[in-house]
Design an enzyme around this catalytic site. Structure first.
Site, PDB file in Angstrom:
ATOM      1  N   LYS A 167       4.972   3.257 -11.552  1.00  0.00           N
ATOM      2  CA  LYS A 167       4.725   2.726 -10.210  1.00  0.00           C
ATOM      3  C   LYS A 167       4.231   3.823  -9.269  1.00  0.00           C
ATOM      4  O   LYS A 167       3.263   3.628  -8.536  1.00  0.00           O
ATOM      5  CB  LYS A 167       6.013   2.081  -9.680  1.00  0.00           C
ATOM      6  CG  LYS A 167       5.916   1.470  -8.305  1.00  0.00           C
ATOM      7  CD  LYS A 167       7.001   0.447  -8.078  1.00  0.00           C
ATOM      8  CE  LYS A 167       8.363   1.027  -7.760  1.00  0.00           C
ATOM      9  NZ  LYS A 167       8.418   1.764  -6.470  1.00  0.00           N
ATOM     10  N   SER A 168       4.887   4.973  -9.300  1.00  0.00           N
ATOM     11  CA  SER A 168       4.495   6.063  -8.383  1.00  0.00           C
ATOM     12  C   SER A 168       3.062   6.509  -8.662  1.00  0.00           C
ATOM     13  O   SER A 168       2.271   6.729  -7.735  1.00  0.00           O
ATOM     14  CB  SER A 168       5.426   7.262  -8.579  1.00  0.00           C
ATOM     15  OG  SER A 168       6.715   6.946  -8.143  1.00  0.00           O
TER      16      SER A 168
ATOM     17  N   GLY B  61       7.997   0.924  -0.059  1.00  0.00           N
ATOM     18  CA  GLY B  61       8.188   2.118   0.754  1.00  0.00           C
ATOM     19  C   GLY B  61       7.112   3.156   0.477  1.00  0.00           C
ATOM     20  O   GLY B  61       6.640   3.836   1.390  1.00  0.00           O
TER      21      GLY B  61
ATOM     22  N   ARG C  71      13.848  -0.254   6.717  1.00  0.00           N
ATOM     23  CA  ARG C  71      14.012   1.073   6.094  1.00  0.00           C
ATOM     24  C   ARG C  71      13.510   2.181   7.023  1.00  0.00           C
ATOM     25  O   ARG C  71      12.556   1.992   7.771  1.00  0.00           O
ATOM     26  CB  ARG C  71      13.285   1.096   4.736  1.00  0.00           C
ATOM     27  CG  ARG C  71      13.947   0.162   3.733  1.00  0.00           C
ATOM     28  CD  ARG C  71      13.246   0.158   2.405  1.00  0.00           C
ATOM     29  NE  ARG C  71      13.319   1.439   1.738  1.00  0.00           N
ATOM     30  CZ  ARG C  71      12.657   1.722   0.620  1.00  0.00           C
ATOM     31  NH1 ARG C  71      11.873   0.796   0.064  1.00  0.00           N
ATOM     32  NH2 ARG C  71      12.773   2.897   0.058  1.00  0.00           N
TER      33      ARG C  71
ATOM     34  N   SER D 136      12.479  14.222  -0.904  1.00  0.00           N
ATOM     35  CA  SER D 136      11.820  12.921  -0.992  1.00  0.00           C
ATOM     36  C   SER D 136      10.345  13.101  -1.286  1.00  0.00           C
ATOM     37  O   SER D 136       9.616  13.743  -0.516  1.00  0.00           O
ATOM     38  CB  SER D 136      11.987  12.160   0.328  1.00  0.00           C
ATOM     39  OG  SER D 136      10.995  11.163   0.437  1.00  0.00           O
TER      40      SER D 136
ATOM     41  N   GLN E 182       8.226  10.800  -1.159  1.00  0.00           N
ATOM     42  CA  GLN E 182       7.444  10.011  -0.201  1.00  0.00           C
ATOM     43  C   GLN E 182       7.178  10.831   1.058  1.00  0.00           C
ATOM     44  O   GLN E 182       6.072  10.808   1.592  1.00  0.00           O
ATOM     45  CB  GLN E 182       8.175   8.705   0.126  1.00  0.00           C
ATOM     46  CG  GLN E 182       8.246   7.791  -1.100  1.00  0.00           C
ATOM     47  CD  GLN E 182       8.938   6.480  -0.824  1.00  0.00           C
ATOM     48  OE1 GLN E 182       9.471   6.251   0.261  1.00  0.00           O
ATOM     49  NE2 GLN E 182       8.933   5.600  -1.803  1.00  0.00           N
TER      50      GLN E 182
ATOM     51  N   ASP F  70      15.973   6.571  -8.805  1.00  0.00           N
ATOM     52  CA  ASP F  70      15.810   5.120  -8.983  1.00  0.00           C
ATOM     53  C   ASP F  70      16.645   4.578 -10.146  1.00  0.00           C
ATOM     54  O   ASP F  70      16.702   3.368 -10.367  1.00  0.00           O
ATOM     55  CB  ASP F  70      14.332   4.777  -9.204  1.00  0.00           C
ATOM     56  CG  ASP F  70      13.512   5.028  -7.945  1.00  0.00           C
ATOM     57  OD1 ASP F  70      14.095   5.011  -6.835  1.00  0.00           O
ATOM     58  OD2 ASP F  70      12.293   5.253  -8.059  1.00  0.00           O
TER      59      ASP F  70
ATOM     60  N   ARG G 270      21.659   0.173  -2.494  1.00  0.00           N
ATOM     61  CA  ARG G 270      21.863   0.049  -3.947  1.00  0.00           C
ATOM     62  C   ARG G 270      23.267   0.426  -4.390  1.00  0.00           C
ATOM     63  O   ARG G 270      23.722  -0.039  -5.434  1.00  0.00           O
ATOM     64  CB  ARG G 270      20.828   0.892  -4.698  1.00  0.00           C
ATOM     65  CG  ARG G 270      19.465   0.244  -4.675  1.00  0.00           C
ATOM     66  CD  ARG G 270      18.442   0.991  -5.495  1.00  0.00           C
ATOM     67  NE  ARG G 270      17.226   0.176  -5.572  1.00  0.00           N
ATOM     68  CZ  ARG G 270      16.024   0.667  -5.845  1.00  0.00           C
ATOM     69  NH1 ARG G 270      15.870   1.947  -6.087  1.00  0.00           N
ATOM     70  NH2 ARG G 270      14.985  -0.142  -5.901  1.00  0.00           N
TER      71      ARG G 270
ATOM     72  N   ARG H 206      15.372  -3.344  -8.961  1.00  0.00           N
ATOM     73  CA  ARG H 206      16.175  -2.539  -9.890  1.00  0.00           C
ATOM     74  C   ARG H 206      17.608  -3.083 -10.024  1.00  0.00           C
ATOM     75  O   ARG H 206      18.235  -2.928 -11.058  1.00  0.00           O
ATOM     76  CB  ARG H 206      16.178  -1.076  -9.467  1.00  0.00           C
ATOM     77  CG  ARG H 206      14.748  -0.506  -9.426  1.00  0.00           C
ATOM     78  CD  ARG H 206      14.660   0.959  -9.668  1.00  0.00           C
ATOM     79  NE  ARG H 206      13.340   1.448  -9.296  1.00  0.00           N
ATOM     80  CZ  ARG H 206      12.248   1.389 -10.047  1.00  0.00           C
ATOM     81  NH1 ARG H 206      12.310   0.839 -11.260  1.00  0.00           N
ATOM     82  NH2 ARG H 206      11.085   1.841  -9.630  1.00  0.00           N
TER      83      ARG H 206
END
Ligand code: S3P
Length: 448
Positions: free
Chosen positions: A38-39, A111, A140, A185, A187, A335, A366, A408
């Site tokens: 995905k990333s 995100g 978020r 992070s 991101q 994750d 989560r 997830r």
């Protein structure tokens, strides 16, 4: 081989996944091809969109999240072929040439789409952008990227004192900074590096522990100049490069493989071969954690494909034992904490997961979501402020559990259900399509 009964039931706008394992004799067998990372899929679409010429992406994840990225960048002038085969062609606009979209950009549940894209939008002078997302994404924290972008000179407005979406951005000529991120992070790091592309001079990000480095690898492949200092976890990007479209081969997502690694490890008699898994060392914390728990996992045919390490993973059932997972390994398995909690439930002894407060601001909280789902099934999990304490060795019994619309969580609970007595119903299992559209057919395939 006794097989699992797997049924999908659609309600008004949700899908329930109903799993009944046989009373005895279940073992999971087979070879699994997992979907693209995905990333890396997001980054391939984004860099393709801002590069010169054509980018060909092979193995793209056809999940909902990359679709959000594709639709945002199409709205800003990039030509991206339909996401109906894993080979996707992107015709980029060239650095600095994203168009002002006529409408709100919708990042959906993603995100990564919102945070990485913000770095690009903030640095596109004289253009105005608005960005939103679904219920989860709109709650978020975005200040983690907005603050450093503001230090670079960005103009961004948002709800709750400019901290959550919807956001409005007026693009500016940004200036270089050295940002010391308080959190590890990818991101945040990637957002600043992407903003740094448009800046005159060098932009540096230092993070407290190493997060995934897919942006660094792919930016270099597209022609950007980066300096990486592993001693200090710092990355520096030189602004205003020419980015040239590339061929990107996306490996399978280790975060998706993790479900089968744990399934194979906990269901007696199982052996699964998971093909073409990305084993970038910034992502393999899950393998180290499962190894600490005593899992029987082998890496076969290790190779480098288009700049990313790849291998086949073979997992066999074996006894697991509890362990402590904390510190610098956390960003490398961030994750995978929900599925690790499932593994810990079937391990002997106590497993403690710490330093994982980030999990509270993912697609769902989560820590709370997985603790509540597994506890409903009979697990013994205590929430810590920054983690979980799991007493293993309890017999799980099927129950009605909620995905909290988190992909997830939905998939982790489905794997737990394989080793539970009676029937488990996972409400909101459609969430799996965010990162793993073929999860249910694969589950059916390996469970007979
Ligand atoms: C991602 C980084 C991680 C991860 C997310 C994808 C990325 O988030 O949890 O699923 O592609 O950069 P953070 O950077 O917020 O830790």
């Amino acid at each position: 081989m006794s097989s699992v009964v797997v049924t999908l039931k659609n309600t008004l706008d949700r899908q329930n996944l109903i799993i009944t394992p046989p009373t005895s004799g279940l073992s999971l067998q087979g070879t699994i091809n997992i979907p693209g990372d995905k990333s890396i899929s997001h980054r391939a679409l984004m860099l393709g969109a801002i590069a010169e010429g054509e980018t060909i992406v092979e193995g793209l994840l056809l999940g909902e999240d990359p679709r959000s990225t594709a639709s945002c960048f199409r709205a800003m002038g990039a030509e991206i072929s339909e996401l109906n085969t894993e080979k996707v062609v992107v015709k980029g606009v060239g650095l600095g040439n994203l168009l002002e979209p006529e409408d709100v950009l919708d990042a959906g549940n993603s995100g990564t789409t919102m945070r990485l894209m913000l770095g690009l939008l903030a640095s596109h002078r004289e253009r105005f952008f608005t960005v939103t997302g679904d219920n989860s994404l709109r709650s978020r924290p975005m200040s983690r990227v907005i603050k450093p972008l503001q230090q670079m000179g960005a103009t961004i407005w948002g709800r709750k004192n400019n901290s959550i979406a919807p956001l409005a951005i007026r693009g500016q000529q940004l200036k270089p900074i050295h940002y010391h991120s308080p959190i590890a992070s990818a991101q945040v790091k990637s957002c600043i590096l992407l903003a740094g592309l448009m800046v005159e001079g060098k932009t540096t990000v230092t993070e407290p522990a190493l997060s995934r480095d897919h942006s660094e690898r792919m930016l270099q492949a597209f022609g950007a100049k980066l300096e990486i200092d592993p001693e200090t976890n710092s990355v520096t990007i030189a602004g205003q490069p020419t980015l040239q479209g590339q061929k990107v081969i996306v490996p399978g997502d280790i975060s998706s493989a993790a479900f089968w690694l744990v399934a194979g490890a906990i269901v007696p008699g199982s052996e699964l071969l998971i093909k073409n898994v990305g084993v970038n060392p910034t992502r393999t914390g899950i393998l180290e954690a499962l190894e600490m728990m005593g899992a029987n996992i082998e890496l076969e045919n290790q190779r480098i494909v288009a700049g990313e390490p790849v291998a086949e993973l073979r997992v066999r059932h074996g006894k697991l034992k509890g362990c402590t997972i904390e510190g610098d390994i956390i960003p490398r398995l961030i994750d995978e904490v929900p599925i690790l909690a499932v593994a810990a439930t079937f391990a002997e002894g106590t497993t403690t997961i710490k330093d994982a407060a980030e999990l509270r601001v993912k697609e769902s909280d989560r820590l709370a979501a997985i603790a509540s789902g597994l506890n409903r099934m009979g697990a013994k999990i205590t929430e810590l402020t920054d983690g979980l304490e799991i007493t293993g060795g309890t017999q799980l019994t099927g129950a009605e559990v909620d995905s909290y619309t988190d992909h997830r969580i939905a998939m982790s609970l489905a794997i737990a259900a394989l080793n539970a007595k009676n029937t488990t119903t996972i409400i909101g299992a459609e969430a799996a399509a965010i990162s793993y559209p073929n999860f249910v057919p694969t589950l059916q395939l390996i469970s007979g």
